[in-house]
Design an enzyme around this catalytic site. Structure first.
Site, short mmCIF file in Angstrom:
data_model
loop_
_atom_site.label_atom_id
_atom_site.label_comp_id
_atom_site.label_asym_id
_atom_site.label_seq_id
_atom_site.Cartn_x
_atom_site.Cartn_y
_atom_site.Cartn_z
N LYS A 154 113.43 54.98 42.99
CA LYS A 154 112.88 56.09 42.21
C LYS A 154 114.01 57.01 41.74
O LYS A 154 115.05 57.08 42.38
CB LYS A 154 111.94 56.92 43.10
CG LYS A 154 110.63 56.25 43.44
CD LYS A 154 109.76 57.19 44.27
CE LYS A 154 108.43 56.54 44.64
NZ LYS A 154 107.55 56.29 43.50
N ARG A 166 100.07 48.92 47.72
CA ARG A 166 99.05 47.87 47.62
C ARG A 166 99.41 46.66 48.48
O ARG A 166 98.54 45.95 48.97
CB ARG A 166 98.84 47.49 46.15
CG ARG A 166 100.04 46.90 45.48
CD ARG A 166 99.95 46.96 43.96
NE ARG A 166 100.22 48.31 43.44
CZ ARG A 166 100.17 48.63 42.15
NH1 ARG A 166 99.85 47.72 41.25
NH2 ARG A 166 100.44 49.87 41.77
N1 BES Z 1 103.79 56.43 46.30
C1 BES Z 1 103.81 56.10 44.93
C2 BES Z 1 102.74 56.82 44.12
C3 BES Z 1 102.83 58.31 44.05
C4 BES Z 1 103.41 58.93 42.96
C5 BES Z 1 102.30 59.10 45.05
C6 BES Z 1 103.46 60.32 42.89
C7 BES Z 1 102.35 60.48 44.98
C8 BES Z 1 102.93 61.09 43.90
C9 BES Z 1 103.62 54.60 44.76
O1 BES Z 1 104.13 53.81 45.78
C10 BES Z 1 104.34 54.21 43.53
O2 BES Z 1 105.54 54.32 43.51
N2 BES Z 1 103.60 53.75 42.51
C11 BES Z 1 104.18 53.37 41.29
C12 BES Z 1 103.55 52.06 40.88
C13 BES Z 1 104.22 51.40 39.71
C14 BES Z 1 105.62 50.94 40.11
C15 BES Z 1 103.38 50.24 39.28
C16 BES Z 1 103.89 54.47 40.28
O3 BES Z 1 102.84 55.07 40.34
O4 BES Z 1 104.77 54.74 39.47
MN MN Z 2 106.17 53.34 45.53
#
Ligand code: BES
Ligand code: MN
Ligand code: ZN
Length: 489
Positions: free
Chosen positions: A266, A340
């Site tokens: 990230k 997931r």
């Molecule tokens: N933990 C994150 C989602 C999240 C984002 C929670 C902001 C709380 C605040 C999750 O694991 C994630 O990174 N999801 C990605 C999925 C994508 C790579 C398909 C996302 O939402 O960007």
């Molecule tokens: Mn994630």
């Protein structure tokens, strides 16, 4: 653990009120005139309450709002908070009124005059929830919150009505603590230990270690945690307060104690918020705590998948193909779509082992749900209209925002893999829905199921009515009520 403030209930007592140090709060209905004790206190204060209630500021207050009289003459208290609350207040208004008192609560404590107010237990609940503070890491924190005394018409009845709410408040605060803890403290091991501690309150708790998870074939979950120094774990919490032999209801939580994104790392900005990525597991834990504390007459099992998503020489790569416990293979396109993968295995395990009558999972699963619903509503995805309606009703009654989202086979196209049974991302369009479709593949058709995407509501950017800025514990109250509605009616 920051337990919620304790609330004592007593009869209304003029002498105690006028001598009470700290703050006073008077619940005053806009209709009719104040009760006898409030009127006597007003005379003692040279009519200050009457004057305030004749003013414009009081007129403008909505139910549950308040104004402060500082250092009033004639009594010992340092301030008197006048809280507007109709006798026929709604549950939400009563909690809001309590929250106004809880927000102002400091070291010196508060005495609340609630004579004439039937929803006094809800006032106390709002007070306890809003008085919460996560300040264990602040050297300059004060000596904690002072004592809370509520004067009610029927203190015994109020105490009895408040008991299950106090259990719920403790569950909410337990969740908030877990969500607030930094990841260097709340490791997978520390999390599991905190859950094991709940054996003391009568929960049956088991911790499955990596070797157990390997034996079970949880390749999807284990792949996520393999880049971390902290071992992956699944914790199973059972509360068996219902009929013997009756299938339990299952709650499943995503417990990513920190989500760097892994190799699909990230951006640095805001990454510190990913200490909350165990929010789903936090809610499951808080609900289990509440059910045990109030000795719920229901069979509920809570399962949490605890992992840390780190980049490392041993970390999972984009392009890796993992095999889930169910047997389906998954191509990992993006290591940041890890929740997931964790849930896939815990959901499957929950069904294989417990044959639950229904199942709800919670997860801070997608950023996309924040784009769709903001911080006001969690995303609700379900394969069962009846269970979904029951949940939405419970959430509404508890004032926890929840909005049903669509699902459907058309979205499955987006998670087709060239090499494996599916891939773990479906691209940007409908990102929250494709995540739900992915989870659905690990839910048996005959099991009524809800997926709650709580990414937007677990840790919103501003304070809410019942929580200071920070973790809310969203969902604990709705699920506690759902269990009551479904099994304890
Ligand atoms: N933990 C994150 C989602 C999240 C984002 C929670 C902001 C709380 C605040 C999750 O694991 C994630 O990174 N999801 C990605 C999925 C994508 C790579 C398909 C996302 O939402 O960007
Ligand atoms: Mn994630
Ligand atoms: Zn995540």
């Amino acid at each position: 653990m920051s337990a919620p403030v304790a609330v004592q209930f007593h009869e209304a007592d003029f002498d105690a009120l006028s001598k009470a140090e700290g703050r006073l709060a008077l619940l005053l209905a806009p209709e009719g005139r104040p009760g006898a004790v409030a009127r006597r206190l007003d005379r003692q204060m040279r009519g200050a309450v009457t004057r305030a209630m004749e003013g414009k500021a009081w007129d403008k207050l909505k139910p549950g709002q308040s104004l402060d009289l500082a250092y009033p003459a004639g009594i010992a208290a340092e301030a008197v908070q006048l809280v507007k609350l109709p006798k026929k207040a709604s549950v939400q208004e009563a909690r809001k009124a309590g929250a106004a008192i809880g927000k102002a609560l400091g070291e010196s404590g508060v005495t609340v005059l609630a004579a004439g107010q039937p929803k006094v237990a809800d006032v106390a609940l709002g007070l306890a929830l809003r008085a919460y503070a996560f300040d264990r890491y602040r050297s300059d924190r004060d000596g904690g919150k002072g004592a809370v005394t509520v004067m009610a018409d029927k203190p015994d009845a109020a105490r009895e009505a408040f008991a299950p709410m106090a259990a719920m408040a403790e569950g909410v605060c337990f969740t908030r603590d877990l969500v607030s803890e930094p990841a260097n403290v709340l490791t997978t091991t520390d999390f599991a230990n905190r859950l094991s501690d709940m054996k003391k309150i009568g929960l049956q708790v088991e911790v499955l270690e990596e070797k157990d998870l390997e034996k079970l074939g949880m390749g999807a979950l284990l792949g996520v945690g393999q880049g971390s120094e902290s071992p992956s774990k699944v914790v199973v919490m059972q509360w068996s307060g219902g009929k013997k032999g009756e299938a339990p209801f299952a709650l499943v939580g995503k417990g990513v104690v920190f989500d760097t994104g892994g190799i699909s790392i990230k951006p640095a900005a805001g990454m510190e918020e990913m200490t909350m990525d165990m929010g789903g597991a936090g809610v499951v834990s808080g609900v289990m705590r509440a059910l045990a504390l109030r000795k719920a007459k229901a069979n509920v099992v809570g399962l949490v998948g605890l992992v840390e998503n780190m980049p490392d020489g041993k970390a999972q790569r984009p392009g890796d193909i993992v095999k889930s416990m169910k047997g389906d293979t998954i191509e990992v396109i993006n290591t940041d779509a890890e929740g997931r993968l964790v849930l896939a295995d815990v959901l499957w395990y929950a069904q294989e082992r417990f044959k639950p009558s229904g199942m709800i999972n919670l997860a801070t699963l997608t950023g996309a749900i924040i784009i769709g619903l903001g911080h006001e509503n969690a995303g609700v995805f379900s394969n069962d209209d009846k269970l979904c309606a029951a949940f939405l009703k419970a959430a509404e009654a508890e004032g926890e925002g929840a909005w049903r989202m669509p699902m459907g086979p058309a979205y499955d196209e987006q998670i087709k893999s060239r090499l494996a049974d599916m891939k773990n991302t479906g691209g940007r369009p409908a990102g929250s829905i494709t995540a739900a479709q992915f989870l659905k593949r690990f839910v048996k058709d005959e099991v009524p199921w809800i997926h709650l995407d709580i990414a937007g509501v677990a840790l919103p950017p501003k304070e809410t009515t019942l929580a200071p800025k920070g973790a809310t514990g969203w969902g604990v109250m709705a699920l506690d009520r759902l269990v009551r509605d479904m099994f304890e009616g």
